[in-house]
Design a protein around this motif. Structure first.
Motif, PDB file in Angstrom:
ATOM      1  N   ASP A 113       4.329   1.051  -3.141  1.00 54.48           N
ATOM      2  CA  ASP A 113       3.726   0.194  -4.168  1.00 54.48           C
ATOM      3  C   ASP A 113       2.356  -0.312  -3.721  1.00 54.48           C
ATOM      4  N   TYR A 114       2.277  -0.744  -2.461  1.00 60.24           N
ATOM      5  CA  TYR A 114       1.007  -1.239  -1.920  1.00 60.24           C
ATOM      6  C   TYR A 114      -0.061  -0.136  -1.977  1.00 60.24           C
ATOM      7  N   ALA A 115       0.286   1.057  -1.504  1.00 54.39           N
ATOM      8  CA  ALA A 115      -0.669   2.170  -1.472  1.00 54.39           C
ATOM      9  C   ALA A 115      -1.131   2.538  -2.879  1.00 54.39           C
ATOM     10  N   LEU A 116      -0.228   2.541  -3.829  1.00 60.20           N
ATOM     11  CA  LEU A 116      -0.590   2.920  -5.193  1.00 60.20           C
ATOM     12  C   LEU A 116      -1.455   1.853  -5.858  1.00 60.20           C
ATOM     13  N   ARG A 117      -1.176   0.588  -5.582  1.00 60.78           N
ATOM     14  CA  ARG A 117      -2.023  -0.487  -6.126  1.00 60.78           C
ATOM     15  C   ARG A 117      -3.444  -0.371  -5.567  1.00 60.78           C
ATOM     16  N   ARG A 118      -3.542  -0.107  -4.275  1.00 63.81           N
ATOM     17  CA  ARG A 118      -4.873   0.083  -3.671  1.00 63.81           C
ATOM     18  C   ARG A 118      -5.585   1.265  -4.315  1.00 63.81           C
ATOM     19  N   ARG A 119      -4.844   2.345  -4.528  1.00 59.28           N
ATOM     20  CA  ARG A 119      -5.436   3.549  -5.121  1.00 59.28           C
ATOM     21  C   ARG A 119      -6.017   3.247  -6.497  1.00 59.28           C
ATOM     22  N   GLN A 120      -5.321   2.422  -7.257  1.00 60.60           N
ATOM     23  CA  GLN A 120      -5.757   2.112  -8.624  1.00 60.60           C
ATOM     24  C   GLN A 120      -6.758   0.965  -8.677  1.00 60.60           C
ATOM     25  N   GLY A 121      -7.128   0.442  -7.509  1.00 62.07           N
ATOM     26  CA  GLY A 121      -8.110  -0.629  -7.465  1.00 62.07           C
ATOM     27  C   GLY A 121      -7.562  -1.979  -7.885  1.00 62.07           C
ATOM     28  N   GLN A 122      -6.241  -2.115  -7.905  1.00 60.96           N
ATOM     29  CA  GLN A 122      -5.631  -3.392  -8.259  1.00 60.96           C
ATOM     30  C   GLN A 122      -5.698  -4.329  -7.059  1.00 60.96           C
ATOM     31  N   PRO A 123      -5.749  -5.628  -7.327  1.00 60.66           N
ATOM     32  CA  PRO A 123      -5.783  -6.572  -6.205  1.00 60.66           C
ATOM     33  C   PRO A 123      -4.465  -6.549  -5.434  1.00 60.66           C
ATOM     34  N   VAL A 124      -4.578  -6.505  -4.121  1.00 62.22           N
ATOM     35  CA  VAL A 124      -3.396  -6.589  -3.251  1.00 62.22           C
ATOM     36  C   VAL A 124      -3.671  -7.695  -2.239  1.00 62.22           C
ATOM     37  N   LEU A 125      -2.874  -8.723  -2.300  1.00 60.46           N
ATOM     38  CA  LEU A 125      -3.117  -9.885  -1.460  1.00 60.46           C
ATOM     39  C   LEU A 125      -2.734  -9.630  -0.008  1.00 60.46           C
ATOM     40  N   TYR A 126      -1.641  -8.902   0.184  1.00 59.27           N
ATOM     41  CA  TYR A 126      -1.205  -8.625   1.550  1.00 59.27           C
ATOM     42  C   TYR A 126      -0.371  -7.354   1.571  1.00 59.27           C
ATOM     43  N   ALA A 127      -0.356  -6.731   2.716  1.00 56.95           N
ATOM     44  CA  ALA A 127       0.457  -5.535   2.896  1.00 56.95           C
ATOM     45  C   ALA A 127       1.868  -5.955   3.299  1.00 56.95           C
ATOM     46  N   PRO A 128       2.854  -5.133   2.992  1.00 57.89           N
ATOM     47  CA  PRO A 128       4.203  -5.457   3.465  1.00 57.89           C
ATOM     48  C   PRO A 128       4.229  -5.477   4.984  1.00 57.89           C
ATOM     49  N   PRO A 129       5.048  -6.332   5.583  1.00 59.25           N
ATOM     50  CA  PRO A 129       5.042  -6.473   7.039  1.00 59.25           C
ATOM     51  C   PRO A 129       5.428  -5.194   7.782  1.00 59.25           C
ATOM     52  N   GLU A 130       6.174  -4.311   7.134  1.00 59.44           N
ATOM     53  CA  GLU A 130       6.585  -3.062   7.787  1.00 59.44           C
ATOM     54  C   GLU A 130       5.450  -2.054   7.898  1.00 59.44           C
ATOM     55  N   LEU A 131       4.396  -2.269   7.119  1.00 58.50           N
ATOM     56  CA  LEU A 131       3.281  -1.321   7.064  1.00 58.50           C
ATOM     57  C   LEU A 131       2.145  -1.798   7.951  1.00 58.50           C
ATOM     58  N   GLN A 132       1.818  -1.002   8.956  1.00 63.20           N
ATOM     59  CA  GLN A 132       0.683  -1.309   9.835  1.00 63.20           C
ATOM     60  C   GLN A 132      -0.556  -0.684   9.222  1.00 63.20           C
ATOM     61  N   LEU A 133      -1.491  -1.538   8.774  1.00 63.50           N
ATOM     62  CA  LEU A 133      -2.698  -1.053   8.113  1.00 63.50           C
ATOM     63  C   LEU A 133      -3.731  -0.602   9.125  1.00 63.50           C
ATOM     64  N   PHE A 134      -4.561   0.351   8.714  1.00 65.89           N
ATOM     65  CA  PHE A 134      -5.684   0.812   9.541  1.00 65.89           C
ATOM     66  C   PHE A 134      -6.950   0.118   9.064  1.00 65.89           C
ATOM     67  N   GLY A 135      -7.887  -0.034   9.984  1.00 66.49           N
ATOM     68  CA  GLY A 135      -9.221  -0.517   9.655  1.00 66.49           C
ATOM     69  C   GLY A 135      -9.234  -1.930   9.164  1.00 66.49           C
TER      70      GLY A 135
END
Length: 135
Positions: A113-135
């Protein structure tokens, strides 16, 4: 939000379980493949929104380079799913992040869900704790 998802995983049972989870969530799993060459073929023939990429595939540790290529050159959103998250600790250009295996259905759902929201340019306040983000 339905997406076209490619699973790149060489362990058949893991790929099958992931496919069931994603389809239960309403997504279209366009294919499950076990090596980089097959993944490239699918992406050239089919629109793919998101690829879930293991690092060690049937053709060796090709997942990192494949993820970079899919994300930077081919416009696919990429999440790594691996039991070896340290292999991508520094991040991989063009990709979103890494989900450690083993994982559960809820973590997969939140990360996708997080990845798809980012792809569509929707606001994402935070990533799920299980997901280690890059950059």
């Amino acid at each position: 939000m339905t997406a076209r998802i490619l699973i790149i995983e060489d362990e058949a049972l893991v790929a099958m379980e992931l496919r069931f989870v994603l389809e239960d969530l309403g997504h279209d799993v366009v294919a499950t493949v076990a090596d980089a060459r097959s993944a490239r073929e699918v992406v050239q023939e089919t629109d793919v929104d998101l690829a879930l990429v293991d690092i060690h595939l049937s053709d060796g540790p090709t997942g990192v380079a494949l993820g970079r290529e899919l994300g930077q050159d081919l416009g696919v959103s990429v999440l790594f799913m691996t039991a070896n998250p340290g292999m991508v600790r520094g991040g991989v250009a063009g990709t979103i992040g890494v989900l450690s295996k083993p994982t559960d259905e809820a973590a997969v759902q939140k990360a996708v869900d997080y990845a798809l929201r980012r792809r569509q340019g929707q606001p994402v306040l935070y990533a799920p704790p299980e997901l280690q983000l890059f950059g």
